[in-house]
Design a protein around this motif. Structure first.
Motif, short mmCIF file in Angstrom:
data_model
loop_
_atom_site.label_atom_id
_atom_site.label_comp_id
_atom_site.label_asym_id
_atom_site.label_seq_id
_atom_site.Cartn_x
_atom_site.Cartn_y
_atom_site.Cartn_z
N PRO A 1 -6.20 -2.83 0.87
CA PRO A 1 -6.69 -3.09 2.17
C PRO A 1 -7.69 -3.99 2.77
O PRO A 1 -7.87 -4.34 3.74
N GLY B 1 2.44 1.78 -3.53
CA GLY B 1 1.63 2.09 -4.58
C GLY B 1 1.14 3.57 -4.34
O GLY B 1 1.13 4.26 -5.24
N PHE B 2 0.96 3.66 -3.02
CA PHE B 2 0.57 5.45 -2.60
C PHE B 2 1.51 6.17 -3.11
O PHE B 2 1.35 7.19 -3.62
N ILE C 1 0.75 -1.30 0.08
CA ILE C 1 0.05 0.07 0.11
C ILE C 1 1.00 1.19 0.06
O ILE C 1 0.66 2.03 -0.68
N THR D 1 -3.08 -0.03 -4.22
CA THR D 1 -3.53 0.77 -2.97
C THR D 1 -4.97 0.55 -2.57
O THR D 1 -5.46 0.56 -1.48
#
Lengths: 215, 645
Positions: free
Chosen positions: B275, B236-237, B233, B271
């Motif tokens: 999650p 990618g963020f 995450i 991203t």
């Protein structure tokens, strides 16, 4: 070639990079909300999936509601923090730094209180976590809620600490809310993102409060 | 004491002990712990505290803690020497190279497990491992490889190349970038810790209820994937924020290198899909520690809940692994064909088409379970639909190759191999999307061969192509061409020898994750196993090539050995800490090969000014582009232009 951008001199480069940094905070905030939304969607999916499938007719046996008052206070704490944050941010932009510092301190307090109450609520449960789908999802929700409330509180606390530290240096320029110095501009970008995130958390709190205590 | 990987190891050891002690303090009195003798709370807390200790030890928590008291970030001084690779750094190029070593550690470890699996399958009845050990090997292999593959390109090349390709001096959040790498590496330790804890026998999919009942090694799977997921995450963020905000002036969306498009599409998947999986493993950990019942049917949960959450992430993950591979080869093809990239916009649109559709296909993994049969046609259709944008991306490559005078360099060979392998993997994937075929071969070696053709045949080949291609820019040294070609041919031939027979044994009914099989399948399995050992050995050639070319007989690489127009090749080698002395002004996309009137790609110097380029006209600018005068600052002025063919 006619639409090619102009070459940048050194000052323009600094401004360009500062705008990049401000834009990055804007994008990061929206993306963060997307990430957190997908994390919450796992909880929401579990809630609706187990409620719909309910293989053992054990979605929500009688007497498995967590303490409603504590849950309501947690949600109110987050909503209150978001409201105070939203109320204070414009005052900072008008140069009323002391007001903002006071209001943001209250937001930090409310965030910590909400997280603390959520922990306390977990110690006051009248049921075992695994007795039903509902109770399982509630435990999962509570853990994530604590993490995200603390995350939001951390963000606003770092802004508070930053504003206090920057205040003397930026006093001549009207404080962090008005100064055009790079540190102040990045600070305001972060504050704008933080306010946005708290609004989002308030909406999430109300939605899950409805799911767990009303629906 | 300076923070480095040693302090990280110390921190993780201390963290694990503290967490384990705390877990015992909390849960040793629980009836379930006393009756089973297993305290999962202690293991999970130990692992979580261990990861936190690792991150504190390496230094990633210094700034977040300093922020609590309002401190400003301390600028990092550029450092030299090999020790910088063992520390937290804010230099995206060092992080990219750290990632290369990191993913190779995952890859070689997972590869050893793969060969252990094939050793067992040498004989249908004579056993080298027990059934439990075999399943643990399969599970460790699958999990480590999947963890590796999610970051195989986005980690090393994404971090190293994206800022250079878009004309930026840095990633948007360098500390987040560093944290993504170091948390990724802590995941490696966590998943290996499963072995001394008894392993786990669920395979990489971790299905419940086996997950809930498994030994303590399962805790490592759950915490490990949570940790790796966090790294994914963060990575990618950071990529998205960087690409959106840090493009140089003139780097319009239509000029973005196709590799950067692939990073952007992949990063959205990372991203947004991860999650959900994070939530799933969190629920799994709660089931095993505080005794919730998310996946326990008898207590109001559902094992199908895991399948849904897992595959909501798991199928986009397939494209997290596929898209970067296509990005790499699409970036290299124009260089080695000396032609513009065919249908550039279609390729970029195809990547986003794949990314979007990948969120709507996960139920095809549940065709055999947990789905209303009436829903099957819908998900069959969405799965088949995804072959359309995938086909776009594939045809971009074919169109670029069409009537090209190909330079058969080592990176290009890897590119061509990807298209060959992926064709087989992709076509079998279309079959698998159809319910009748899916039902027939579900859980067989056919499926296993299919995804190895797409992931190893696609992504891993692209990765090695990328390593050979960009290594001169990363290290300043060319990898040996002859050894590279030997590596390629061994890898390509024995990859196909290993996995193609497995389509046949799958069709003949051999199930996955079972360590005995029908004696009539022994010959094909033997052929596959022996080929896999040679395939494994081919990577030793790569390692030998690396050691030879970097340390034993290093040959300095030219600044732009492949004569590429890419912006990353226009900076000097070694690349300065801030990449560009002046922020470049991008004038064109980097694919105008063979076009005499092509604009230069960028103005790196700034001092010449764009007006002079415009006034002199494109041809003059192009002429300047090929001169590479350096002009005193180590960076050419107008670069990447000119009629080079």
């Amino acid at each position: 070639m006619s639409d090619a951008p102009a070459a940048l001199d050194v000052h323009a480069e600094a401004e360009f990079e500062l705008q990049n940094a401000e834009g990055a905070i804007w994008t990061a905030t929206r993306l963060l909300i997307g990430i957190v939304t997908f994390a919450w969607s796992a909880v929401a999916f579990a809630y609706f999936y187990l409620r719909a499938v309910d293989p053992a007719q054990l979605w929500r046996p009688h007497g498995t509601t967590p303490p409603v008052l504590l849950g309501t206070l947690v949600a109110l704490g987050v909503v209150g923090g978001a409201l105070i944050n939203a109320y204070a941010a414009p005052r900072l932009r008008r140069g009323e730094t002391a007001d903002w510092i006071f209001a943001t301190s209250v937001t930090v307090g409310l965030g910590l209180l909400a997280a603390g109450l959520q922990v306390w609520q977990l110690t006051r449960l009248s049921f075992f976590p695994g007795v039903s789908g509902y109770t399982s999802v509630f435990i999962g929700f509570a853990g994530l809620n604590i993490a995200f409330i603390l995350g939001g509180t951390y963000w606003v606390e770092t802004l508070l600490a930053r504003a206090i530290r920057l205040r003397p240096a930026l006093a001549a320029e009207g404080g962090p809310g008005l100064s055009t110095l790079p540190a102040a501009r990045e600070f305001r970008a972060s504050l704008e993102g933080c306010t946005y995130f708290w609004w989002y958390m308030a909406i999430i709190s109300v939605l899950f409060w409805f799911l767990f205590y009303v629906l | 004491m300076q923070q480095s990987v040693l302090t990280a190891l110390l921190g993780s050891a201390i963290g694990y002990l503290v967490g384990h002690w705390l877990g015992n303090l909390i849960a040793s009195g629980y009836p379930v712990v006393q009756s089973s003798g297993y305290n999962n709370v202690a293991i999970v807390l130990g692992l979580c505290f261990g990861v936190v200790g690792w991150m504190v030890g390496i230094g990633t928590m210094n700034y977040p803690l300093a922020k609590l008291v309002g401190r400003e970030p301390v600028p990092e001084s550029p450092t030299e020497g090999w020790t910088r690779f063992f520390k937290m750094t804010l230099d995206h190029k060092v992080v990219g190279m750290q990632y290369i070593v990191g993913v190779l550690m995952f890859f070689f470890t997972g590869g050893l497990f793969a060969m252990a699996i094939r050793t067992e399958l040498l004989s249908p009845t004579t056993h080298y491992w027990g059934p439990d050990t075999y399943l643990q090997l399969v599970s460790e292999h699958g999990t480590i490889m999947m963890m590796m593959a999610t970051s195989l390109v986005v980690g090393p090349f994404g971090n190293f190349l994206v800022p250079l390709m878009i004309g930026s001096r840095k990633m948007a959040f360098p500390r987040v970038e560093a944290a993504s790498f170091w948390i990724f590496m802590s995941g490696f330790l966590v998943i290996l810790a499963a072995l001394p804890l008894g392993g786990f026998n669920t395979g990489w999919t971790g299905y419940a209820p086996l997950q809930t009942e498994a030994k303590q090694g399962m805790d490592c799977y759950l915490v490990g994937f949570a940790v790796i997921g966090t790294g994914m995450i963060l990575n990618g963020f950071n990529q998205i924020v960087t690409i959106v905000n840090y493009r140089a002036p003139g780097m319009r969306w239509t000029r973005l290198p196709i590799f950067v498009w692939s990073m952007l599409a992949t990063s959205f998947l990372l991203t947004l899909a991860t999650p959900v999986f994070f939530g799933a493993v969190y629920f799994g950990a709660l089931d095993r520690t505080v005794q919730t019942a998310f996946f326990v049917d008898a207590h109001g949960g559902s094992s199908f809940l895991w399948e849904n959450l897992f595959w909501f992430f798991g199928h986009p993950e397939v494209y997290i692994m596929a898209l970067p591979g296509f990005g790499i080869v699409a970036e290299m093809l124009p260089v080695f064909t000396r032609k513009p990239l065919f249908a550039y916009k279609v390729g970029a649109a195809g990547m986003f088409g794949v990314a979007l559709l990948s969120f709507f296909v996960w139920q095809h993994h549940l065709f055999q379970s947990g789905i209303n049969p009436d829903m099957r046609p819908l998900f069959m259709l969405t799965t088949e639909l995804i072959s359309i944008p995938t086909g776009f991306i594939y045809l971009v490559g074919m169109g670029t190759l069409w009537k090209a005078r190909i330079r058969y360099t080592v990176p290009m060979l890897f590119c061509l191999a990807l298209y060959f392998n992926f064709l087989i993997g992709g076509v079998t994937g279309v079959y698998l999307s159809d319910v009748p075929v899916n039902v027939t071969v579900h859980g067989s070696f056919f499926v296993m061969a299919h995804f190895h053709y797409t992931i190893m045949g696609g992504l891993v080949f692209a990765f090695f192509g990328g390593v050979y291609y960009w290594m001169p820019k990363m290290t300043g040294h060319m990898l040996n061409d002859r050894l590279g070609k030997i590596h390629f041919w061994f890898m390509f031939v024995f990859f196909n020898f290993t996995f193609f027979p497995l389509f046949i044994v799958g069709l003949l009914g051999m199930p996955r994750r079972v360590f005995e099989y029908a004696p009539r399948l022994a010959h094909l399995n033997d052929f596959s196993s022996i080929s896999s050992f040679v395939l494994g050995a081919s990577f030793l050639i790569f390692v030998a090539n690396f050691v030879w070319s970097i340390w034993i007989d290093p040959k300095p690489a030219p600044q732009n050995p492949w004569d590429s127009k890419g912006l990353e090749w226009q900076v000097p080698t070694p690349i300065p800490y801030d990449n560009f002395k002046r922020i470049p002004i991008v004038l064109a996309d980097p694919y105008h090969y063979g076009e005499p009137d092509a604009l230069p790609v960028a103005d790196l110097g700034g001092e010449l000014g764009l007006a002079s380029v415009g006034a002199a006209g494109p041809s003059a600018a192009a002429g300047a582009g090929t001169s590479r005068t350096g002009a005193g600052d180590g960076q050419s002025r107008i670069v990447g232009g000119g009629p080079d063919e």
